[in-house]
Scaffold this motif. Structure first.
Motif, PDB file in Angstrom:
ATOM      1  N   ALA A 129     114.681  -1.151  56.316  1.00 18.54           N
ATOM      2  CA  ALA A 129     113.436  -0.829  55.353  1.00 18.54           C
ATOM      3  C   ALA A 129     113.697  -1.671  53.987  1.00 18.54           C
ATOM      4  CB  ALA A 129     114.040   0.364  55.274  1.00 18.54           C
ATOM      5  N   LYS A 130     112.805  -2.181  52.867  1.00 19.54           N
ATOM      6  CA  LYS A 130     113.610  -2.004  52.007  1.00 19.54           C
ATOM      7  C   LYS A 130     113.625  -1.098  51.094  1.00 19.54           C
ATOM      8  CE  LYS A 130     110.562  -6.702  52.084  1.00 19.54           C
ATOM      9  NZ  LYS A 130     109.311  -7.288  51.323  1.00 19.54           N
ATOM     10  N   ALA A 131     114.733  -1.527  50.129  1.00 19.14           N
ATOM     11  CA  ALA A 131     115.470  -0.348  49.327  1.00 19.14           C
ATOM     12  C   ALA A 131     115.130  -0.321  47.263  1.00 19.14           C
ATOM     13  CB  ALA A 131     116.707  -0.008  49.672  1.00 19.14           C
ATOM     14  N   ILE A 132     114.759   0.474  46.803  1.00 21.87           N
ATOM     15  CA  ILE A 132     115.237   0.329  45.772  1.00 21.87           C
ATOM     16  C   ILE A 132     116.189   1.747  44.777  1.00 21.87           C
ATOM     17  CG2 ILE A 132     113.391   1.610  44.525  1.00 21.87           C
ATOM     18  CD1 ILE A 132     114.044  -1.257  43.044  1.00 21.87           C
ATOM     19  N   MET A 133     116.937   1.273  44.255  1.00 19.48           N
ATOM     20  CA  MET A 133     117.849   2.761  44.212  1.00 19.48           C
ATOM     21  C   MET A 133     117.975   2.685  42.054  1.00 19.48           C
ATOM     22  SD  MET A 133     122.151   3.010  44.057  1.00 19.48           S
ATOM     23  CE  MET A 133     123.036   5.113  44.401  1.00 19.48           C
ATOM     24  N   ILE A 136     111.014  -7.180  42.419  1.00 15.75           N
ATOM     25  CA  ILE A 136     112.548  -6.999  43.035  1.00 15.75           C
ATOM     26  C   ILE A 136     112.949  -6.250  44.227  1.00 15.75           C
ATOM     27  CG2 ILE A 136     114.521  -5.403  42.119  1.00 15.75           C
ATOM     28  CD1 ILE A 136     112.802  -5.048  39.201  1.00 15.75           C
ATOM     29  N   MET A 137     112.142  -5.550  44.819  1.00 14.30           N
ATOM     30  CA  MET A 137     112.535  -5.332  46.178  1.00 14.30           C
ATOM     31  C   MET A 137     112.252  -6.199  47.125  1.00 14.30           C
ATOM     32  SD  MET A 137     110.400  -1.379  45.775  1.00 14.30           S
ATOM     33  CE  MET A 137     111.419  -0.827  48.016  1.00 14.30           C
ATOM     34  N   ASN A 138     111.320  -7.012  46.702  1.00 10.00           N
ATOM     35  CA  ASN A 138     111.100  -7.591  47.595  1.00 10.00           C
ATOM     36  C   ASN A 138     111.975  -8.698  47.977  1.00 10.00           C
ATOM     37  OD1 ASN A 138     108.937  -6.869  49.218  1.00 10.00           O
ATOM     38  ND2 ASN A 138     107.217  -7.588  47.794  1.00 10.00           N
ATOM     39  N   GLU A 139     112.466  -9.145  46.602  1.00 10.89           N
ATOM     40  CA  GLU A 139     113.391 -10.202  46.423  1.00 10.89           C
ATOM     41  C   GLU A 139     114.717 -10.747  46.905  1.00 10.89           C
ATOM     42  OE1 GLU A 139     112.436 -11.600  42.626  1.00 10.89           O
ATOM     43  OE2 GLU A 139     110.618 -12.450  43.003  1.00 10.89           O
ATOM     44  N   SER A 140     115.252  -9.226  46.513  1.00  8.66           N
ATOM     45  CA  SER A 140     116.633  -8.343  47.258  1.00  8.66           C
ATOM     46  C   SER A 140     117.003  -9.895  48.002  1.00  8.66           C
ATOM     47  CB  SER A 140     116.597  -7.053  47.566  1.00  8.66           C
ATOM     48  OG  SER A 140     117.798  -6.645  48.066  1.00  8.66           O
ATOM     49  N   ASN A 141     118.185  -9.877  48.277  1.00  4.97           N
ATOM     50  CA  ASN A 141     119.042 -10.822  49.415  1.00  4.97           C
ATOM     51  C   ASN A 141     119.049  -9.780  50.769  1.00  4.97           C
ATOM     52  OD1 ASN A 141     118.910 -12.876  48.243  1.00  4.97           O
ATOM     53  ND2 ASN A 141     120.583 -11.995  47.118  1.00  4.97           N
ATOM     54  N   GLY A 172     121.461  -2.140  50.202  1.00  7.54           N
ATOM     55  CA  GLY A 172     121.415  -3.571  49.970  1.00  7.54           C
ATOM     56  C   GLY A 172     120.179  -3.867  48.822  1.00  7.54           C
ATOM     57  N   ALA A 173     120.324  -2.521  47.913  1.00  8.83           N
ATOM     58  CA  ALA A 173     119.104  -1.565  47.486  1.00  8.83           C
ATOM     59  C   ALA A 173     119.799  -2.727  45.828  1.00  8.83           C
ATOM     60  CB  ALA A 173     119.548  -0.454  46.756  1.00  8.83           C
ATOM     61  N   PRO A 174     119.143  -3.528  45.041  1.00  9.95           N
ATOM     62  CA  PRO A 174     118.559  -3.804  43.591  1.00  9.95           C
ATOM     63  C   PRO A 174     118.192  -2.173  43.207  1.00  9.95           C
ATOM     64  CG  PRO A 174     116.549  -3.661  44.564  1.00  9.95           C
ATOM     65  CD  PRO A 174     117.663  -3.581  45.420  1.00  9.95           C
ATOM     66  N   ILE A 176     127.068   2.850  47.202  1.00  6.75           N
ATOM     67  CA  ILE A 176     125.931   2.901  47.875  1.00  6.75           C
ATOM     68  C   ILE A 176     125.005   1.706  47.943  1.00  6.75           C
ATOM     69  CG2 ILE A 176     124.270   4.708  48.577  1.00  6.75           C
ATOM     70  CD1 ILE A 176     126.875   5.738  49.559  1.00  6.75           C
ATOM     71  N   ALA A 177     124.519   1.065  46.375  1.00  2.33           N
ATOM     72  CA  ALA A 177     123.755   0.169  46.683  1.00  2.33           C
ATOM     73  C   ALA A 177     124.256  -0.858  47.685  1.00  2.33           C
ATOM     74  CB  ALA A 177     123.626   0.139  45.085  1.00  2.33           C
TER      75      ALA A 177
END
Length: 510
Positions: free
Chosen positions: A2-6, A503-508, A158-160, A153-154
């Motif tokens: 999953a791609k995460a955002i916080m 932002i979510m897609n560019e997260s490492n 791996g959540a921006p 937790i971020a």
């Protein structure tokens, strides 16, 4: 994966829960399989899942917005304050004990981190996206070493991070700059954008401040979300009761809910408040109970101490006088226990008190036991006689969260018969209705979310007042769903969702 955002905030009550709910609905609308997550929640407003686990109410609303059944993995740690800087600690839906703030933060919280990590791992495998909510502020330096809900937790997820500030309170720019300044460099790097929330006024007058903020911090302002009133979405905790009081409308029926110091699950009354002919008043300490059409004593995390609050502040005498003069009263969960003759706590499950005399409006005693009862239930009412309505209905849904067991000292009229508990078939009595039909108690939270039952009770109150019954049954779940869509529409219009996705897609990643 999953791609995460916080979503984190510059302080508590800046709108993290609501904006998390909004993103869950937006991602669902966009075709993503999305789940909410909050590692640790502190709230008295809780809910019971289908499997009998207890979790924070905010994550329930977020799950509904995402089109999911709530699950404890979405909120693995729940803290329910009991008083005196102490909380009941609930892990994966089950209580593990009462702990002081010092005991929890200096020792246990990092122990619970393993469970939190396992939940995140599972959600990463099962979903396309995770919307993670923080708590309080990530800049609380005294708590950072044992933090299991913000920047730690971020990093795990791996959540921006999007940082939210409440501009309605004032000082929003300073709170953003100050929060970023107090973060460690690697934490500051995780913050990829800023959200200004609860804005009122002309956006053009705010633009110079937004430009300054972006230049000062090097972070883009992702959105300016307007102040939203009467969302029709469940609130997280009793701090929002102040907002409810300020926005309450005036209706034909006046329902007075005692605002107990340890009130819990006040969302039991949202469906009542959303009816066009109802005013729900939360009666705070020092305020007059008045002459309502219905009194409700809500749930409580500390029944014995809240009983003493009613007694010491004169509400007990007022309640008994009103009921003797014909005012109906309902007690739910802890409020139901208070209606009886005595509440006993021999093992000091809730407080240091062995027992407290009740209001004496029903012939019962309640004895607290260490094991908590947590179930989703489905019930039947047969000739239910509260207010003389003789209501009969099936498939009434609700949930139980209580430590006490209530025993009757004389024969009574049962309020409901429970047919299923956590999915298992049972035949159990719940609650009581007094012989004169003026007093009702039940352990079923959410009883007023049952549309036909709610309207039947309200129309009986109208008839008692000389008003014609409305007979209009509102679909609570449909109204909730519409509220999630309205919220998503407003946030879409006022946030740069393309930037959020970038932002979510560019997260490492992790």
């Amino acid at each position: 994966m999953a791609k995460a955002i916080m979503l984190q905030g510059t302080s508590s009550h800046v709108g993290k829960s609501i904006l998390t709910t909004a993103l869950c609905r937006i991602f669902k609308q966009d075709g993503l399989k999305v789940t909410p997550f909050k590692a640790q929640n502190m709230a008295l407003n809780s809910y019971v899942t289908k499997t009998g686990g207890e979790m924070g109410r905010a994550q329930v609303a977020q799950a509904e917005a995402a089109g999911l059944d709530p699950a404890v993995e979405m909120n693995p740690v729940l803290l329910k304050p009991t008083g005196n800087s102490c909380s009941q600690v609930i892990v994966m839906g089950k209580p593990v004990g009462n702990m002081s703030a010092k005991e929890y933060h200096s020792g246990y919280s990092l122990t619970a981190l393993g469970v939190v990590t396992e939940c995140l791992e599972k959600l990463h495998k099962d979903f396309d996206s995770i919307v993670i909510e923080g708590a309080g502020s990530p800049a609380e330096v005294n708590l950072k070493a044992n933090d299991i809900v913000n920047m730690r937790i971020a990093k795990l997820a791996g959540a921006p991070v999007l940082l939210i500030a409440d501009i309605d309170r004032g000082g929003a720019l300073a709170s953003v700059v100050g929060t970023l300044e107090l973060l460690d460099p690697d934490e500051r790097d995780l913050v990829k954008g800023i959200i200004i929330n609860k804005f009122r006024g002309d956006i053009n007058l705010l633009k110079p401040a937004l430009e300054f903020l972006e230049t000062k911090t090097g972070k883009p302002v992702v959105g300016v979300v307007p102040h939203l009133d009467r969302l029709g979405i469940d609130d997280e905790d009793s701090v929002s009761l102040e907002d409810k009081q300020q926005t309450a409308k005036t209706g034909d029926l006046d329902i007075a809910v005692l605002r107990l110091p340890k009130i819990s699950n006040f969302t039991d009354f949202d469906a009542l408040a959303n009816e066009s002919d109802v005013t729900v008043r939360y009666v705070r300490q020092g305020e007059a109970l008045g002459k309502p059409d219905l009194i409700i004593i809500p749930g409580s995390k500390n029944t014995t101490e809240d009983l003493l609050y009613l007694r010491n502040n004169g509400y007990e005498r007022e309640i008994i006088k009103l009921v003797k003069n014909g005012t109906p009263i309902i007690g739910i969960c802890g409020g139901y226990q208070m209606l009886g003759r005595e509440v006993q706590d021999p093992e000091h499950t809730e407080s240091d008190l062995d027992k407290v005399m009740g209001l004496g409006l029903i012939d019962s005693i309640t004895i607290f036991e260490p094991e908590k009862v947590t179930h989703q239930v489905e019930a039947t009412a047969i000739n239910h006689s509260f207010l003389g309505i003789n209501y009969s209905g099936t498939h009434l849904k609700g949930y139980e969260i209580h430590m006490g067991r209530t025993q009757f000292l004389s024969p009574v009229d049962v309020a409901f018969t429970i047919n299923t508990r956590s999915g298992a078939k049972v035949t159990m009595s719940d609650g009581v209705v007094s012989l004169d039909g003026l007093v009702m108690g039940t352990y079923m939270h959410g009883i007023f979310d049952n549309d036909s039952y709610r309207r039947t009770v309200l129309d009986a109150l109208r008839v008692r007042k000389g008003l014609a019954p409305l007979g209009v049954i509102r679909d609570t779940q449909a109204l909730k769903d519409a509220a999630y869509n309205r919220l998503a529409d407003v946030v879409r219009k006022n946030m740069d969702m393309d930037l959020v996705y970038r932002i979510m897609n560019e997260s490492n990643g992790r």
